[in-house]
Design a protein around this motif. Sequence first.
Motif, PDB file in Angstrom:
ATOM      1  N   ASP A  74      30.838  43.287  38.127  1.00 23.25           N
ATOM      2  CA  ASP A  74      31.492  42.273  38.957  1.00 23.25           C
ATOM      3  C   ASP A  74      30.981  40.896  38.544  1.00 23.25           C
ATOM      4  O   ASP A  74      29.770  40.696  38.409  1.00 23.25           O
ATOM      5  CB  ASP A  74      31.179  42.493  40.434  1.00 23.25           C
ATOM      6  CG  ASP A  74      31.772  43.778  40.974  1.00 23.25           C
ATOM      7  OD1 ASP A  74      32.878  44.157  40.549  1.00 23.25           O
ATOM      8  OD2 ASP A  74      31.123  44.407  41.844  1.00 23.25           O
TER       9      ASP A  74
ATOM     10  N   VAL B 245      32.476  38.009  40.138  1.00 23.83           N
ATOM     11  CA  VAL B 245      32.829  37.098  41.233  1.00 23.83           C
ATOM     12  C   VAL B 245      31.554  36.443  41.749  1.00 23.83           C
ATOM     13  O   VAL B 245      30.504  37.090  41.843  1.00 23.83           O
ATOM     14  CB  VAL B 245      33.547  37.866  42.367  1.00 23.83           C
ATOM     15  CG1 VAL B 245      33.761  36.972  43.582  1.00 23.83           C
ATOM     16  CG2 VAL B 245      34.863  38.436  41.870  1.00 23.83           C
ATOM     17  N   ASP B 246      31.630  35.175  42.053  1.00 25.41           N
ATOM     18  CA  ASP B 246      30.491  34.388  42.551  1.00 25.41           C
ATOM     19  C   ASP B 246      29.348  34.308  41.552  1.00 25.41           C
ATOM     20  O   ASP B 246      28.176  34.219  41.921  1.00 25.41           O
ATOM     21  CB  ASP B 246      29.976  34.922  43.892  1.00 25.41           C
ATOM     22  CG  ASP B 246      30.930  34.652  45.045  1.00 25.41           C
ATOM     23  OD1 ASP B 246      31.788  33.746  44.904  1.00 25.41           O
ATOM     24  OD2 ASP B 246      30.842  35.344  46.058  1.00 25.41           O
TER      25      ASP B 246
ATOM     26  N   GLU C 150      32.654  33.977  36.680  1.00 17.92           N
ATOM     27  CA  GLU C 150      33.901  34.110  37.431  1.00 17.92           C
ATOM     28  C   GLU C 150      34.977  33.232  36.791  1.00 17.92           C
ATOM     29  O   GLU C 150      34.741  32.080  36.442  1.00 17.92           O
ATOM     30  CB  GLU C 150      33.713  33.702  38.889  1.00 17.92           C
ATOM     31  CG  GLU C 150      34.961  33.909  39.709  1.00 17.92           C
ATOM     32  CD  GLU C 150      34.757  33.663  41.196  1.00 17.92           C
ATOM     33  OE1 GLU C 150      35.640  34.070  41.969  1.00 17.92           O
ATOM     34  OE2 GLU C 150      33.735  33.083  41.584  1.00 17.92           O
TER      35      GLU C 150
ATOM     36  N   GLU D  36      37.389  38.496  37.371  1.00 18.74           N
ATOM     37  CA  GLU D  36      36.645  39.028  38.511  1.00 18.74           C
ATOM     38  C   GLU D  36      35.687  40.127  38.100  1.00 18.74           C
ATOM     39  O   GLU D  36      34.704  40.384  38.792  1.00 18.74           O
ATOM     40  CB  GLU D  36      37.604  39.548  39.581  1.00 18.74           C
ATOM     41  CG  GLU D  36      38.438  38.455  40.201  1.00 18.74           C
ATOM     42  CD  GLU D  36      39.344  38.971  41.307  1.00 18.74           C
ATOM     43  OE1 GLU D  36      39.302  40.178  41.628  1.00 18.74           O
ATOM     44  OE2 GLU D  36      40.098  38.160  41.847  1.00 18.74           O
TER      45      GLU D  36
END
Length: 111
Positions: free
Chosen positions: A45, A47-48, A52, A76
């Motif tokens: 992952d 994201v953040d 991203e 993402e």
Amino acid sequence: MSGGELNPLQFLQGWYRDQCNEDWEHEFGIRMETLDNPGWHVVVDVVDTDLEGKKFERRWSEADESRWIWAAADGESYDLTCDPLSLEKGLEWFREFAEGAAYSPPMQREK
């Protein structure tokens, strides 16, 4: 040690540690599982994180029927699948993705 002195698994471990901020790790992370064809599937992952929004179309390498790697990033997550003996090379591709400020290769086949 700089990222270049780490093996791909050590790099991934350090990248994961750097994302953990008492919030991110509760919702996001890294998943690794085996495939029945056989092989590995890894999803990271992003994201953040600083990654991203970074995307690239599928990248693949098929040296022969038993040696193959596929990877892509959709902004993402970074998604990797590979044969049982190509995990280290696939994780090296993640390092290239993470360290490359403008990593955006076209769909390509590597030998």
